[in-house]
Scaffold this active site. Structure first.
Site, PDB file in Angstrom:
ATOM      1  N   LYS A 182       0.892  39.492 -27.487  1.00  0.00           N
ATOM      2  CA  LYS A 182       2.559  37.933 -27.972  1.00  0.00           C
ATOM      3  C   LYS A 182       3.562  38.643 -26.997  1.00  0.00           C
ATOM      4  O   LYS A 182       4.571  39.739 -27.897  1.00  0.00           O
ATOM      5  CB  LYS A 182       2.790  37.249 -28.834  1.00  0.00           C
ATOM      6  CG  LYS A 182       3.556  36.309 -28.445  1.00  0.00           C
ATOM      7  CD  LYS A 182       4.747  36.058 -29.868  1.00  0.00           C
ATOM      8  CE  LYS A 182       6.119  36.220 -30.272  1.00  0.00           C
ATOM      9  NZ  LYS A 182       6.725  36.364 -29.014  1.00  0.00           N
ATOM     10  N   SER A 236      14.146  43.886 -33.450  1.00  0.00           N
ATOM     11  CA  SER A 236      14.492  44.816 -34.118  1.00  0.00           C
ATOM     12  C   SER A 236      14.127  45.444 -35.082  1.00  0.00           C
ATOM     13  O   SER A 236      12.568  44.826 -35.778  1.00  0.00           O
ATOM     14  CB  SER A 236      15.194  43.380 -34.419  1.00  0.00           C
ATOM     15  OG  SER A 236      14.642  42.304 -35.137  1.00  0.00           O
ATOM     16  N   GLU A 257       8.032  50.092 -33.384  1.00  0.00           N
ATOM     17  CA  GLU A 257       8.987  50.658 -32.357  1.00  0.00           C
ATOM     18  C   GLU A 257      10.382  49.863 -32.463  1.00  0.00           C
ATOM     19  O   GLU A 257      10.722  48.750 -32.319  1.00  0.00           O
ATOM     20  CB  GLU A 257       8.847  50.599 -31.402  1.00  0.00           C
ATOM     21  CG  GLU A 257       9.798  52.421 -30.356  1.00  0.00           C
ATOM     22  CD  GLU A 257      10.907  51.846 -29.336  1.00  0.00           C
ATOM     23  OE1 GLU A 257      11.927  51.937 -30.334  1.00  0.00           O
ATOM     24  OE2 GLU A 257      10.600  52.074 -28.484  1.00  0.00           O
ATOM     25  N   CYS A 291      16.777  50.591 -26.550  1.00  0.00           N
ATOM     26  CA  CYS A 291      15.972  50.890 -27.610  1.00  0.00           C
ATOM     27  C   CYS A 291      16.977  52.009 -27.844  1.00  0.00           C
ATOM     28  O   CYS A 291      17.212  52.421 -29.114  1.00  0.00           O
ATOM     29  CB  CYS A 291      15.169  50.833 -27.952  1.00  0.00           C
ATOM     30  SG  CYS A 291      14.014  51.743 -27.160  1.00  0.00           S
ATOM     31  N   GLU A 389      23.006  48.311 -34.230  1.00  0.00           N
ATOM     32  CA  GLU A 389      22.559  48.057 -33.174  1.00  0.00           C
ATOM     33  C   GLU A 389      23.153  46.897 -32.260  1.00  0.00           C
ATOM     34  O   GLU A 389      22.885  45.857 -32.327  1.00  0.00           O
ATOM     35  CB  GLU A 389      21.040  47.825 -32.948  1.00  0.00           C
ATOM     36  CG  GLU A 389      20.440  48.065 -31.461  1.00  0.00           C
ATOM     37  CD  GLU A 389      19.018  48.092 -31.222  1.00  0.00           C
ATOM     38  OE1 GLU A 389      17.742  47.337 -32.045  1.00  0.00           O
ATOM     39  OE2 GLU A 389      18.529  49.146 -30.485  1.00  0.00           O
TER      40      GLU A 389
HETATM   41  P1  NAP Z   1      12.996  40.516 -32.277  1.00  0.00           P
HETATM   42  O1  NAP Z   1      13.385  39.310 -32.729  1.00  0.00           O
HETATM   43  O2  NAP Z   1      12.705  41.613 -33.051  1.00  0.00           O
HETATM   44  O3  NAP Z   1      12.001  40.085 -31.422  1.00  0.00           O
HETATM   45  C1  NAP Z   1      11.081  41.136 -30.633  1.00  0.00           C
HETATM   46  C2  NAP Z   1       9.414  40.465 -30.326  1.00  0.00           C
HETATM   47  O4  NAP Z   1       9.191  40.057 -32.084  1.00  0.00           O
HETATM   48  C3  NAP Z   1      10.129  39.303 -29.520  1.00  0.00           C
HETATM   49  O5  NAP Z   1       8.468  38.499 -29.249  1.00  0.00           O
HETATM   50  C4  NAP Z   1       9.722  38.231 -31.174  1.00  0.00           C
HETATM   51  O6  NAP Z   1       8.875  37.075 -30.705  1.00  0.00           O
HETATM   52  C5  NAP Z   1       8.840  38.815 -32.183  1.00  0.00           C
HETATM   53  N1  NAP Z   1       9.039  37.674 -33.456  1.00  0.00           N
HETATM   54  C6  NAP Z   1      10.740  37.999 -33.823  1.00  0.00           C
HETATM   55  N2  NAP Z   1      10.363  37.451 -35.155  1.00  0.00           N
HETATM   56  C7  NAP Z   1       9.272  37.334 -35.239  1.00  0.00           C
HETATM   57  C8  NAP Z   1       7.877  37.350 -37.026  1.00  0.00           C
HETATM   58  N3  NAP Z   1       8.723  36.396 -37.673  1.00  0.00           N
HETATM   59  N4  NAP Z   1       7.046  37.572 -36.696  1.00  0.00           N
HETATM   60  C9  NAP Z   1       5.894  38.627 -35.779  1.00  0.00           C
HETATM   61  N5  NAP Z   1       6.641  37.779 -34.692  1.00  0.00           N
HETATM   62  C10 NAP Z   1       8.090  38.026 -34.721  1.00  0.00           C
HETATM   63  O7  NAP Z   1      14.204  40.680 -30.998  1.00  0.00           O
HETATM   64  P2  NAP Z   1      15.259  39.666 -30.449  1.00  0.00           P
HETATM   65  O8  NAP Z   1      16.149  38.344 -31.527  1.00  0.00           O
HETATM   66  O9  NAP Z   1      14.678  39.222 -29.164  1.00  0.00           O
HETATM   67  O10 NAP Z   1      16.759  40.586 -30.163  1.00  0.00           O
HETATM   68  C11 NAP Z   1      17.185  40.534 -31.305  1.00  0.00           C
HETATM   69  C12 NAP Z   1      18.198  42.810 -31.891  1.00  0.00           C
HETATM   70  O11 NAP Z   1      16.643  42.752 -31.747  1.00  0.00           O
HETATM   71  C13 NAP Z   1      18.821  43.208 -30.116  1.00  0.00           C
HETATM   72  O12 NAP Z   1      19.582  42.163 -29.967  1.00  0.00           O
HETATM   73  C14 NAP Z   1      18.069  44.119 -30.500  1.00  0.00           C
HETATM   74  O13 NAP Z   1      19.058  44.832 -31.021  1.00  0.00           O
HETATM   75  C15 NAP Z   1      16.583  44.144 -31.190  1.00  0.00           C
HETATM   76  N6  NAP Z   1      15.439  44.380 -30.231  1.00  0.00           N
HETATM   77  C16 NAP Z   1      15.069  45.198 -29.594  1.00  0.00           C
HETATM   78  C17 NAP Z   1      14.611  46.340 -28.947  1.00  0.00           C
HETATM   79  C18 NAP Z   1      13.663  47.304 -28.825  1.00  0.00           C
HETATM   80  O14 NAP Z   1      12.815  48.083 -27.992  1.00  0.00           O
HETATM   81  N7  NAP Z   1      13.597  48.583 -30.451  1.00  0.00           N
HETATM   82  C19 NAP Z   1      13.754  45.362 -28.489  1.00  0.00           C
HETATM   83  C20 NAP Z   1      14.572  43.778 -28.254  1.00  0.00           C
HETATM   84  C21 NAP Z   1      15.493  43.691 -29.139  1.00  0.00           C
HETATM   85  P3  NAP Z   1       9.844  35.461 -30.102  1.00  0.00           P
HETATM   86  O15 NAP Z   1      11.187  36.703 -28.996  1.00  0.00           O
HETATM   87  O16 NAP Z   1       9.355  34.795 -29.212  1.00  0.00           O
HETATM   88  O17 NAP Z   1      10.685  35.111 -30.380  1.00  0.00           O
END
Ligand code: NAP
Ligand code: MG
Length: 493
Positions: A182, A236, A257, A291, A389
């Site tokens: 996904k 996240s 990760e 990240c 972060e």
């Molecule tokens: P996120 O919510 O953690 O999204 C990452 C992935 O998880 C996306 O594919 C997201 O889907 C999915 N997801 C979200 N909620 C989920 C759930 N309850 N069950 C299963 N999968 C789920 O990250 P974000 O909202 O895009 O970004 C928020 C923060 O996360 C950023 O500001 C940053 O701090 C952190 N982040 C970290 C990384 C990293 O590489 N470590 C990468 C991105 C973001 P959808 O996108 O379709 O909602």
């Protein structure tokens, strides 16, 4: 399938069991170009019924059909073919990636090349998966077999869309697993383009399924599904915790990760030019949406003021611009949501520290989610901008007094993904390397990542490792086989 012309709105369905599923009647969601705020694609949402279909397809493909009969060598060949397709279409993929994420085209080109390299690396490993013979007593034979873990559910973020897909799919396929991937809702485009080549390269139906939708619904359904054996997640920490809780119900294997708040440590004796460059590169590459961003810049007190000044002078020259312009060094943030999130941290930061440069919207752009490269100085490590972060172009510069103080501040964080140390003193460099609790420590550099080397975090940056043989291992079970060579009965009763 996919989109038509360059400026048209592309449309994508889900890829399940080798077919494009979800027509016009299905609910769709928009995908944006963050530099123009325009819709560039519409993508069908995978309902929970579609998630079920995808998992069942992966399950069937894992248990029956041609995939379990495909030799390790042929699994490797498939990965090489996929890498070739990616290289042949690199210009298109890089353009789509840059338009969809907002990252500079030159960076997107590196990402696509790294994506192909990742498939090639694991293509090469597919037929090098081996067990061991164990030193048990002479009247027995014991050995291990490595077997694929089964159906892998893989959930990825938006910062390196296709590369993250490769980090997940390549080791899983090399191991003999089947996958339901996904992509992030913001950036599904390049993964769907790649799915368009699966049939042509000979990947059997159901081996890789790609489904789209929101994390809270589509992603959560995948994590909860009893037909999934393992979840691999990048994103996240907050969502990582939700995933671990949900996966506990079926005791799925989980690897996470989760990013961090990585220290980039500068001692007074380090090479000056390289250090100033490295401090900026560590935190501003990919708009800081990384990240392992070196978002806590720790600088020795005796050079602190001069160092901040030099960073500011150089930061003024960072060229913000449209993602497709070749001299752009920083594009817009990926989405309105991320722009708002980063902006709210800028306001928090203004109350907690001093702004050395930046601190708001890049006003030269009428539209697009552009944020100025921002440096906060005189930051206390207890400040929220030093602990949480931010995932944007926001640096916090923190002074330290000597090696022990640097190590103490570096480790004073719930995260432990990455760190870097800059010094000419090798004794000091390696003492810091040993003392810092992080999955990767760079010396006199920050960010280079190679597919051959492990990637993953300590502490709340997650668990498990990606890349290299470590990444493959996460998709394998170890079976122990014991063979009795002694024909006499046990004679116990
Ligand atoms: P996120 O919510 O953690 O999204 C990452 C992935 O998880 C996306 O594919 C997201 O889907 C999915 N997801 C979200 N909620 C989920 C759930 N309850 N069950 C299963 N999968 C789920 O990250 P974000 O909202 O895009 O970004 C928020 C923060 O996360 C950023 O500001 C940053 O701090 C952190 N982040 C970290 C990384 C990293 O590489 N470590 C990468 C991105 C973001 P959808 O996108 O379709 O909602
Ligand atoms: Mg989300």
């Amino acid at each position: 399938m996919a989109g038509s012309g360059k400026n048209d709105v592309r449309s994508y369905r889900n890829f399940i069991n080798g077919q494009w599923v979800g027509g016009t009647a299905d609910e769709t969601f928009p995908v944006y170009d963050p530099s123009t705020e325009e819709v560039i694609a519409r993508v069908a949402v995978a309902s929970s019924a579609s998630v079920d279909r995808a998992v069942n397809a992966a399950r069937t493909a894992f248990e029956t059909g041609p995939w379990p009969q495909t030799t390790p060598q042929d699994r490797g060949r498939l990965l090489f073919k996929l890498a070739d397709k990616i290289r042949q279409n690199a210009a298109l993929l890089a353009e789509l990636e840059a338009r969809n994420t907002g990252k500079p085209i030159v960076e997107a080109e590196y990402d696509i090349a790294d994506t192909a390299t990742c498939f090639e690396y694991y293509g090469g490993l597919a037929n090098k998966i081996m067990g061991q013979v164990l030193p048990v007593p002479a009247n027995a034979l014991s050995f291990t077999m490595k077997e694929p873990v089964g159906v892998a559910g893989q959930i990825i973020p938006w910062n390196y869309p296709l590369m993250m897909a490769a980090w997940k799919l390549a080791p899983a396929l090399a191991a003999g697993c089947t996958c339901v991937l996904k992509p992030a809702e913001q950036t599904p485009i390049t993964a769907m383009e790649m799915a368009g080549w699966f049939e042509e390269i000979g990947l059997p139906p159901g081996v890789v399924n790609i489904i789209n939708g929101m994390g809270e619904t589509t992603g959560a359904a995948l994590v909860a599904h009893p037909g999934v054996d393992k979840i691999a997640f990048t994103g996240s920490a907050a969502v990582g915790k939700i995933i671990v809780k949900s996966a506990a119900d079926t005791l799925k294997r989980v690897t996470l990760e989760l990013g961090g708040k990585s220290p980039n440590i500068f001692f007074a004796d380090a090479d000056w030019e390289a250090s100033v460059d490295g401090a900026l590169f560590g935190v501003f590459i990919n708009q800081g949406e990384v990240c392992s961003a070196g978002s806590r810049i720790l600088v020795e007190k005796k050079i602190y003021s001069k160092f901040v000044e030099a960073m500011v002078e150089k930061a003024k020259r960072i060229k913000l611009g449209a993602p497709l312009e070749r001299d752009t060094k920083m594009g817009p943030l990926v989405s309105k949501e991320q722009y708002d999130r980063v902006s709210s941290y800028l306001e928090i930061g203004k109350k907690e520290a001093r702004v050395a440069i930046g601190g708001g919207r890049a006003k030269q752009f009428g539209k697009g989610y552009y944020v100025e490269p921002t440096i906060f100085c005189d930051v206390n490590n207890n400040a929220r901008i030093a602990r949480e972060e931010i995932f944007g172009p926001v640096a916090t510069v923190i002074p330290f007094d000597g090696e022990a103080d640097a190590i103490r501040i570096a480790n004073d964080t719930p995260y432990g993904l990455a760190a870097a140390v800059w010094t000419r003193d090798i004794y000091k460099a390696f003492r810091v390397v040993k003392a810092v609790r992080a999955g990767i420590v760079w010396v006199n550099h920050m960010q280079p990542t190679y597919v051959e080397a492990p990637w993953g975090g300590y502490k709340q940056s997650g668990f498990g490792r990606e890349l290299g043989p470590w990444g493959l291992e996460e998709y394998l079970e170890t079976k122990q086989v014991f063979v009795n060579l002694d024909e006499t009965p046990i004679g116990w009763y």
